[in-house]
Design a protein around this motif. Structure first.
Motif, PDB file in Angstrom:
ATOM      1  N   SER A 149       0.831  -1.206   0.000  1.00  0.00           N
ATOM      2  CA  SER A 149       0.000   0.000   0.000  1.00  0.00           C
ATOM      3  C   SER A 149       0.864   1.254   0.000  1.00  0.00           C
ATOM      4  N   TRP A 150       1.916   1.237   0.800  1.00  0.00           N
ATOM      5  CA  TRP A 150       2.821   2.385   0.846  1.00  0.00           C
ATOM      6  C   TRP A 150       3.608   2.529  -0.455  1.00  0.00           C
ATOM      7  N   LEU A 151       3.801   1.422  -1.157  1.00  0.00           N
ATOM      8  CA  LEU A 151       4.503   1.490  -2.435  1.00  0.00           C
ATOM      9  C   LEU A 151       3.719   2.310  -3.458  1.00  0.00           C
ATOM     10  N   PHE A 152       2.388   2.210  -3.401  1.00  0.00           N
ATOM     11  CA  PHE A 152       1.576   3.053  -4.284  1.00  0.00           C
ATOM     12  C   PHE A 152       1.874   4.530  -4.004  1.00  0.00           C
ATOM     13  N   VAL A 153       1.943   4.870  -2.710  1.00  0.00           N
ATOM     14  CA  VAL A 153       2.250   6.252  -2.322  1.00  0.00           C
ATOM     15  C   VAL A 153       3.657   6.625  -2.776  1.00  0.00           C
ATOM     16  N   LEU A 154       4.579   5.704  -2.601  1.00  0.00           N
ATOM     17  CA  LEU A 154       5.973   5.931  -2.993  1.00  0.00           C
ATOM     18  C   LEU A 154       6.066   6.255  -4.477  1.00  0.00           C
ATOM     19  N   ILE A 155       5.349   5.507  -5.293  1.00  0.00           N
ATOM     20  CA  ILE A 155       5.407   5.696  -6.748  1.00  0.00           C
ATOM     21  C   ILE A 155       4.738   7.013  -7.154  1.00  0.00           C
ATOM     22  N   ILE A 156       3.544   7.267  -6.603  1.00  0.00           N
ATOM     23  CA  ILE A 156       2.802   8.485  -6.960  1.00  0.00           C
ATOM     24  C   ILE A 156       3.573   9.743  -6.563  1.00  0.00           C
ATOM     25  N   THR A 157       4.073   9.762  -5.322  1.00  0.00           N
ATOM     26  CA  THR A 157       4.835  10.937  -4.871  1.00  0.00           C
ATOM     27  C   THR A 157       6.153  11.051  -5.626  1.00  0.00           C
ATOM     28  N   GLY A 158       6.753   9.905  -5.933  1.00  0.00           N
ATOM     29  CA  GLY A 158       8.019   9.913  -6.671  1.00  0.00           C
ATOM     30  C   GLY A 158       7.876  10.515  -8.054  1.00  0.00           C
ATOM     31  N   ILE A 159       6.770  10.220  -8.723  1.00  0.00           N
ATOM     32  CA  ILE A 159       6.534  10.777 -10.060  1.00  0.00           C
ATOM     33  C   ILE A 159       6.462  12.299  -9.990  1.00  0.00           C
ATOM     34  N   TYR A 160       5.738  12.813  -8.992  1.00  0.00           N
ATOM     35  CA  TYR A 160       5.595  14.273  -8.864  1.00  0.00           C
ATOM     36  C   TYR A 160       6.925  14.929  -8.518  1.00  0.00           C
ATOM     37  N   VAL A 161       7.619  14.368  -7.539  1.00  0.00           N
ATOM     38  CA  VAL A 161       8.890  14.958  -7.085  1.00  0.00           C
ATOM     39  C   VAL A 161       9.928  14.938  -8.202  1.00  0.00           C
ATOM     40  N   PHE A 162       9.952  13.858  -8.974  1.00  0.00           N
ATOM     41  CA  PHE A 162      10.952  13.724 -10.041  1.00  0.00           C
ATOM     42  C   PHE A 162      10.638  14.593 -11.254  1.00  0.00           C
ATOM     43  N   TRP A 163       9.349  14.859 -11.497  1.00  0.00           N
ATOM     44  CA  TRP A 163       8.944  15.514 -12.738  1.00  0.00           C
ATOM     45  C   TRP A 163       9.786  16.761 -13.001  1.00  0.00           C
ATOM     46  N   PRO A 164      10.460  16.820 -14.149  1.00  0.00           N
ATOM     47  CA  PRO A 164      11.375  17.935 -14.442  1.00  0.00           C
ATOM     48  C   PRO A 164      10.646  19.275 -14.550  1.00  0.00           C
ATOM     49  N   SER A 165      11.362  20.336 -14.250  1.00  0.00           N
ATOM     50  CA  SER A 165      10.825  21.695 -14.379  1.00  0.00           C
ATOM     51  C   SER A 165      10.811  22.092 -15.853  1.00  0.00           C
ATOM     52  N   LYS A 166      10.140  23.204 -16.137  1.00  0.00           N
ATOM     53  CA  LYS A 166      10.095  23.702 -17.519  1.00  0.00           C
ATOM     54  C   LYS A 166      11.495  23.974 -18.053  1.00  0.00           C
ATOM     55  N   LYS A 167      12.349  24.454 -17.158  1.00  0.00           N
ATOM     56  CA  LYS A 167      13.718  24.775 -17.561  1.00  0.00           C
ATOM     57  C   LYS A 167      14.481  23.525 -17.993  1.00  0.00           C
ATOM     58  N   GLU A 168      14.278  22.423 -17.259  1.00  0.00           N
ATOM     59  CA  GLU A 168      14.973  21.162 -17.587  1.00  0.00           C
ATOM     60  C   GLU A 168      14.433  20.548 -18.859  1.00  0.00           C
ATOM     61  N   GLY A 169      13.113  20.664 -19.063  1.00  0.00           N
ATOM     62  CA  GLY A 169      12.494  20.138 -20.269  1.00  0.00           C
ATOM     63  C   GLY A 169      12.536  18.623 -20.366  1.00  0.00           C
ATOM     64  N   ILE A 170      12.420  18.128 -21.586  1.00  0.00           N
ATOM     65  CA  ILE A 170      12.392  16.678 -21.843  1.00  0.00           C
ATOM     66  C   ILE A 170      13.668  15.992 -21.369  1.00  0.00           C
ATOM     67  N   LYS A 171      14.793  16.700 -21.458  1.00  0.00           N
ATOM     68  CA  LYS A 171      16.077  16.103 -21.057  1.00  0.00           C
ATOM     69  C   LYS A 171      16.050  15.636 -19.602  1.00  0.00           C
TER      70      LYS A 171
END
Length: 421
Positions: A149-171
């Motif tokens: 159950s916590w792994l679902f939280v780990l994955i969901i929060t991880g996606i948001y935290v990792f998501w690159p900023s506009k400056k970083e872009g696709i790279k």
């Protein structure tokens, strides 16, 4: 690219950290044991060959005679016979289900039992128990469910935290910094690989959850209430034969089953008593090709039949994800699950190394969240939803919230007392 809220990002990073600390050692264990269990068939095949494979010599006994021979060799009367597909295969008669399953194999040429096979006697059964319940029975199952159950939280929060900023872009989705120290390197390896297998991890988790106690039982309850499980007569429940004359022989049912020409492994469900019925069904991971037929054991009249389309949508989804979880859709699925197991262990180890490189001495190093930050209604709704869907997660969040509340309260009291002095 969307613009991230920095305060929300810090708050989610804290929860990602907490979820990781709770689940890390168990994640590595689950990845390793899950990967090992994928080799079950390869491991067991040579060990069971002396029981399952026989020499073709002379004329084979009738299936009816083999059935009678198998009965005294099992503690309970056999409820299923698997139709052999090759002349050198021993005939398998099985009683019980799941870990209580016990199969006896009959050599149709010599008229003797070649041996017994029960899942609980295998080394792979121990691996499965370690994977599913940490060898701790029901208590262990709940621990695994909590971690999942916590792994679902780990994955969901991880996606948001990792998501690159506009400056970083696709790279930013592919960036691994090799020249900025080991902490950054392992952080990037963890984040990049974790992001790219996140959907596969969610699918794998979805395939494991039906085996759990709390969520699994709740899911079955929903299936029952919404009538989206198996049809009531899928396993011949409620069906009875009309006792009239002599029962049809097992050989006649085998002939009928071969004429139906089902895909995969074909079995005959055996009557439990004089009112029981014969069943013909197949086991195949082309799930849409699964069929079941039930017959009166005296007249041979068909009492019911079912196709995969008769199975409720929740059960169909559940069976698909469970089969996917076990790599049962063919070589591609098996290789994919091996890759998921290896990568899951790798990203967990990378996270641990990165954490140890940044962890302050004698402190947990829990990320700080701005004191004035307030969680939005959308995030709170998501947490409540996850807490309802995964009850053990919900309970653990309440426990953490209470601990945090009293901890902060004590801090305020302590600081107030110091100010007075």
């Amino acid at each position: 690219m969307f613009k991230k809220d920095n305060k929300l990002n810090q708050w989610l990073w804290k929860w990602h950290f907490i979820a990781g600390i709770i689940s890390l050692p168990f994640v590595i264990l689950l990845a390793v044991t899950g990967g090992i269990y994928l080799f079950k068939d390869t491991y067991e095949a040579p060990k069971q060959a002396h029981i399952k494979v026989v020499e073709v010599e002379g004329k084979a006994m009738s299936y009816q005679e083999q059935w009678q021979l198998a009965k005294p060799s099992l503690h309970k009367a056999p409820n299923t016979m698997v139709i052999p597909t090759e002349a050198n295969q021993a005939t398998a008669f099985t009683s019980g289900m799941f870990s209580h399953k016990n199969s006896v194999y009959v050599n149709p040429y010599k008229g003797e039992v070649t041996g017994h096979i029960s899942p609980k006697d295998s080394n792979m059964h121990t691996v499965r128990k370690l994977h599913g319940e940490l060898l701790l029975g029901k208590f262990g199952t709940k621990i695994v469910e909590l971690i999942a159950s916590w792994l679902f939280v780990l994955i969901i929060t991880g996606i948001y935290v990792f998501w690159p900023s506009k400056k970083e872009g696709i790279k930013g989705f592919f960036r691994v910094r090799f020249k900025q120290g080991k902490r950054i390197l392992f952080r990037d390896l963890h984040a990049v690989f974790g992001f790219w297998i996140s959907v596969l991890l969610l699918m794998t988790l979805a395939g494991g959850m039906p085996w759990t106690d709390v969520f699994g039982d709740s899911f079955k309850w929903v299936q029952g209430v919404t009538n989206t499980g198996f049809p009531k007569t899928w396993d011949a429940r409620g069906l009875k034969s009309n006792v009239d004359g002599n029962a049809i022989s097992l050989d006649e049912m085998v002939t009928l089953a071969k004429a139906i020409d089902l895909k995969g492994e074909v079995s005959i469900g055996l009557p439990k008593d004089e009112n029981g019925v014969y069943s013909i069904f197949n086991t195949t991971f082309d799930l849409g090709a699964q069929k079941r037929f039930h017959f009166d054991q005296y007249s041979g009249k068909q009492l019911a039949n079912h196709n995969w389309e008769d199975v409720g949508i929740l059960m169909r989804g559940r069976m698909w994800f469970m089969a996917f979880h076990q790599g049962q859709f063919g070589t591609w699925n098996w290789i994919l699950m091996i890759a998921v197991a290896i990568l899951l262990a790798f990203i967990a180890m990378a996270a641990l190394i990165s954490y140890l490189k940044r962890k302050p001495a004698k402190k947990w190093g829990t990320p700080k969240v701005p004191a004035q930050f307030k969680v939005g209604y959308g995030v709170m709704a998501l947490i409540v939803l996850l807490g309802i869907v995964f009850p053990l997660f919900g309970i653990s969040v309440l426990v953490i919230a209470f601990v945090e509340y009293f901890r902060n309260r004590n801090k305020k009291k302590t600081s107030t007392g110091l100010d007075i002095k």
